[in-house]
Design a protein around this motif. Structure first.
Motif, PDB file in Angstrom:
ATOM      1  N   ASP A 291     -32.682 -53.293  -8.021  1.00 32.93           N
ATOM      2  CA  ASP A 291     -33.562 -53.106  -6.873  1.00 32.93           C
ATOM      3  C   ASP A 291     -33.323 -51.761  -6.181  1.00 32.93           C
ATOM      4  O   ASP A 291     -34.019 -51.413  -5.236  1.00 32.93           O
ATOM      5  N   GLU A 292     -32.302 -51.025  -6.623  1.00 27.92           N
ATOM      6  CA  GLU A 292     -31.911 -49.796  -5.950  1.00 27.92           C
ATOM      7  C   GLU A 292     -32.869 -48.650  -6.280  1.00 27.92           C
ATOM      8  O   GLU A 292     -33.347 -48.523  -7.417  1.00 27.92           O
ATOM      9  N   LYS A 293     -33.141 -47.800  -5.297  1.00 29.08           N
ATOM     10  CA  LYS A 293     -33.971 -46.610  -5.534  1.00 29.08           C
ATOM     11  C   LYS A 293     -33.216 -45.611  -6.405  1.00 29.08           C
ATOM     12  O   LYS A 293     -33.777 -44.978  -7.296  1.00 29.08           O
ATOM     13  N   ASP A 294     -31.912 -45.449  -6.120  1.00 22.36           N
ATOM     14  CA  ASP A 294     -31.044 -44.609  -6.940  1.00 22.36           C
ATOM     15  C   ASP A 294     -30.433 -45.515  -8.006  1.00 22.36           C
ATOM     16  O   ASP A 294     -29.472 -46.239  -7.754  1.00 22.36           O
ATOM     17  N   LEU A 295     -31.014 -45.505  -9.196  1.00 23.19           N
ATOM     18  CA  LEU A 295     -30.613 -46.469 -10.222  1.00 23.19           C
ATOM     19  C   LEU A 295     -29.158 -46.291 -10.622  1.00 23.19           C
ATOM     20  O   LEU A 295     -28.678 -45.165 -10.772  1.00 23.19           O
ATOM     21  N   PRO A 296     -28.434 -47.404 -10.814  1.00 18.02           N
ATOM     22  CA  PRO A 296     -27.030 -47.323 -11.238  1.00 18.02           C
ATOM     23  C   PRO A 296     -26.921 -46.858 -12.687  1.00 18.02           C
ATOM     24  O   PRO A 296     -27.899 -46.879 -13.444  1.00 18.02           O
ATOM     25  N   ASP A 297     -25.701 -46.456 -13.071  1.00 14.19           N
ATOM     26  CA  ASP A 297     -25.441 -46.039 -14.448  1.00 14.19           C
ATOM     27  C   ASP A 297     -25.127 -47.222 -15.351  1.00 14.19           C
ATOM     28  O   ASP A 297     -25.294 -47.143 -16.569  1.00 14.19           O
ATOM     29  N   MET A 298     -24.689 -48.332 -14.742  1.00  7.27           N
ATOM     30  CA  MET A 298     -24.327 -49.506 -15.531  1.00  7.27           C
ATOM     31  C   MET A 298     -24.472 -50.756 -14.666  1.00  7.27           C
ATOM     32  O   MET A 298     -24.266 -50.711 -13.453  1.00  7.27           O
ATOM     33  N   ILE A 299     -24.835 -51.883 -15.288  1.00  6.46           N
ATOM     34  CA  ILE A 299     -24.893 -53.180 -14.610  1.00  6.46           C
ATOM     35  C   ILE A 299     -24.092 -54.195 -15.408  1.00  6.46           C
ATOM     36  O   ILE A 299     -24.164 -54.225 -16.643  1.00  6.46           O
ATOM     37  N   GLU A 300     -23.320 -55.011 -14.695  1.00 13.38           N
ATOM     38  CA  GLU A 300     -22.632 -56.146 -15.309  1.00 13.38           C
ATOM     39  C   GLU A 300     -23.161 -57.439 -14.701  1.00 13.38           C
ATOM     40  O   GLU A 300     -23.261 -57.548 -13.469  1.00 13.38           O
ATOM     41  N   LEU A 301     -23.492 -58.405 -15.531  1.00 14.75           N
ATOM     42  CA  LEU A 301     -23.964 -59.705 -15.077  1.00 14.75           C
ATOM     43  C   LEU A 301     -23.024 -60.779 -15.606  1.00 14.75           C
ATOM     44  O   LEU A 301     -22.712 -60.811 -16.802  1.00 14.75           O
ATOM     45  N   THR A 302     -22.573 -61.667 -14.715  1.00 13.02           N
ATOM     46  CA  THR A 302     -21.669 -62.750 -15.113  1.00 13.02           C
ATOM     47  C   THR A 302     -22.181 -64.066 -14.551  1.00 13.02           C
ATOM     48  O   THR A 302     -22.392 -64.190 -13.339  1.00 13.02           O
ATOM     49  N   TYR A 303     -22.379 -65.040 -15.438  1.00 16.49           N
ATOM     50  CA  TYR A 303     -22.751 -66.395 -15.015  1.00 16.49           C
ATOM     51  C   TYR A 303     -21.582 -67.318 -15.305  1.00 16.49           C
ATOM     52  O   TYR A 303     -21.088 -67.373 -16.430  1.00 16.49           O
ATOM     53  N   ILE A 304     -21.127 -68.050 -14.275  1.00 14.54           N
ATOM     54  CA  ILE A 304     -19.971 -68.931 -14.418  1.00 14.54           C
ATOM     55  C   ILE A 304     -20.406 -70.361 -14.105  1.00 14.54           C
ATOM     56  O   ILE A 304     -20.512 -70.744 -12.936  1.00 14.54           O
ATOM     57  N   PRO A 305     -20.700 -71.172 -15.122  1.00 15.45           N
ATOM     58  CA  PRO A 305     -21.068 -72.566 -14.856  1.00 15.45           C
ATOM     59  C   PRO A 305     -19.847 -73.362 -14.434  1.00 15.45           C
ATOM     60  O   PRO A 305     -18.739 -73.121 -14.923  1.00 15.45           O
ATOM     61  N   ALA A 306     -20.037 -74.285 -13.512  1.00 17.68           N
ATOM     62  CA  ALA A 306     -18.948 -75.183 -13.140  1.00 17.68           C
ATOM     63  C   ALA A 306     -18.747 -76.184 -14.265  1.00 17.68           C
ATOM     64  O   ALA A 306     -19.710 -76.699 -14.838  1.00 17.68           O
ATOM     65  N   ASP A 307     -17.472 -76.437 -14.621  1.00 12.81           N
ATOM     66  CA  ASP A 307     -17.199 -77.428 -15.669  1.00 12.81           C
ATOM     67  C   ASP A 307     -17.825 -78.761 -15.296  1.00 12.81           C
ATOM     68  O   ASP A 307     -18.464 -79.420 -16.093  1.00 12.81           O
ATOM     69  N   GLU A 308     -17.625 -79.138 -14.059  1.00 14.92           N
ATOM     70  CA  GLU A 308     -18.251 -80.339 -13.501  1.00 14.92           C
ATOM     71  C   GLU A 308     -18.097 -80.238 -11.997  1.00 14.92           C
ATOM     72  O   GLU A 308     -16.982 -80.263 -11.489  1.00 14.92           O
ATOM     73  N   ALA A 309     -19.200 -80.056 -11.310  1.00 15.10           N
ATOM     74  CA  ALA A 309     -19.130 -79.938  -9.855  1.00 15.10           C
ATOM     75  C   ALA A 309     -18.439 -81.164  -9.280  1.00 15.10           C
ATOM     76  O   ALA A 309     -18.757 -82.294  -9.628  1.00 15.10           O
ATOM     77  N   VAL A 310     -17.458 -80.948  -8.425  1.00 18.57           N
ATOM     78  CA  VAL A 310     -16.641 -82.040  -7.904  1.00 18.57           C
ATOM     79  C   VAL A 310     -17.334 -82.698  -6.722  1.00 18.57           C
ATOM     80  O   VAL A 310     -17.551 -82.072  -5.684  1.00 18.57           O
ATOM     81  N   ALA A 311     -17.698 -83.950  -6.878  1.00 22.53           N
ATOM     82  CA  ALA A 311     -18.339 -84.690  -5.796  1.00 22.53           C
ATOM     83  C   ALA A 311     -17.300 -85.009  -4.729  1.00 22.53           C
ATOM     84  O   ALA A 311     -16.248 -85.562  -5.016  1.00 22.53           O
ATOM     85  N   ILE A 312     -17.594 -84.675  -3.474  1.00 20.54           N
ATOM     86  CA  ILE A 312     -16.636 -84.896  -2.391  1.00 20.54           C
ATOM     87  C   ILE A 312     -17.091 -86.011  -1.469  1.00 20.54           C
ATOM     88  O   ILE A 312     -16.348 -86.946  -1.178  1.00 20.54           O
ATOM     89  N   SER A 313     -18.306 -85.920  -0.986  1.00 19.48           N
ATOM     90  CA  SER A 313     -18.794 -86.935  -0.050  1.00 19.48           C
ATOM     91  C   SER A 313     -20.309 -86.935  -0.063  1.00 19.48           C
ATOM     92  O   SER A 313     -20.947 -86.022  -0.561  1.00 19.48           O
TER      93      SER A 313
END
Length: 234
Positions: A70-92
């Protein structure tokens, strides 16, 4: 959250956070997005394994960067990381019960959109701009509730049963990242929580009456994190 900053860099961080807040408010790209749709926008990337087991997508192709930034001054590199939860822990789960004004509720036309969904404004957890030499570190656990944009509390149990997860139940997500920023480089970090999304139509039937369409709604279960990093050479 752990951050390694010098006192000078902390001052720079404060100024850049203020500028990033203004950017977020004026961005034309605020929308509901999917992590996997973003990755599918380009095949010009390399992958590596992060310490926490997640896959990091590194993008250096200018045409791909233009699509993702979205930047007007484009970056030289982008890193994207998706971290799925193993199993979201139900609390309440919220236990408040409202009077049942209608005999019954029913959901129809359910559509399961899968995982990886987030809103670029409502679901942003952190945003930082960092100038090197420095190191960005994040290691934090936060709690979020499964939600639906429906205010009819008497229908919540029916909605929960229909979408496959409990509305109001709390889940823990772990946000983790470590990124060295070399001298002469600048880093822009955006951290989002992501969700399993289900949309549906809600119908209600008054006692002795007929089924009536109420509205279309969206239910979200928090179950992952998405980290976007943009790098500039200065």
């Amino acid at each position: 959250m752990k951050k390694v900053f010098t006192s000078i860099m902390a001052a720079i961080m404060l100024l850049t956070m203020l500028s990033s807040t203004a950017f977020a408010a004026t961005s034309d790209t605020v929308t509901n997005m999917n992590v996997f749709d973003i990755l599918e926008q380009t095949s010009s990337y390399t992958t590596s394994q992060a310490a926490n087991g997640s896959v990091v997508y590194t993008i250096t192709d200018p045409d791909a960067i233009r699509k993702l930034s979205d930047e007007k001054d484009l970056p030289d590199m982008i890193e994207l990381t998706y971290i799925p939860a193993d199993e979201a822990v139900a609390i309440s789960k919220d236990s408040e019960v409202s009077p049942q004004l209608f005999e019954s509720y029913e959901i129809r036309n359910k559509k399961d959109h899968g995982d990886g969904w987030y809103n670029s404004t409502a679901h942003q957890v952190y945003e930082f701009y960092i100038d090197g030499p420095d190191t960005f570190q994040l290691d934090e656990t936060k709690t979020y509730k499964a939600s639906v944009n429906c205010s009819i509390k008497g229908a919540i149990d029916v909605i929960s049963a229909g979408v496959g997860f409990e509305i109001g139940e709390e889940h823990q997500l772990h946000f983790q990242s470590t990124t060295p920023v070399a001298a002469g480089k600048r880093l822009h970090v955006e951290v989002f929580r992501t969700h399993h999304k289900v949309t549906f139509d809600l119908y209600e039937k008054p006692a002795g009456g007929n089924w009536k369409y109420v509205n279309n709604y969206e239910a979200l279960k928090p179950n992952g994190t998405f980290i976007k990093k943009e790098f500039w050479n200065r």
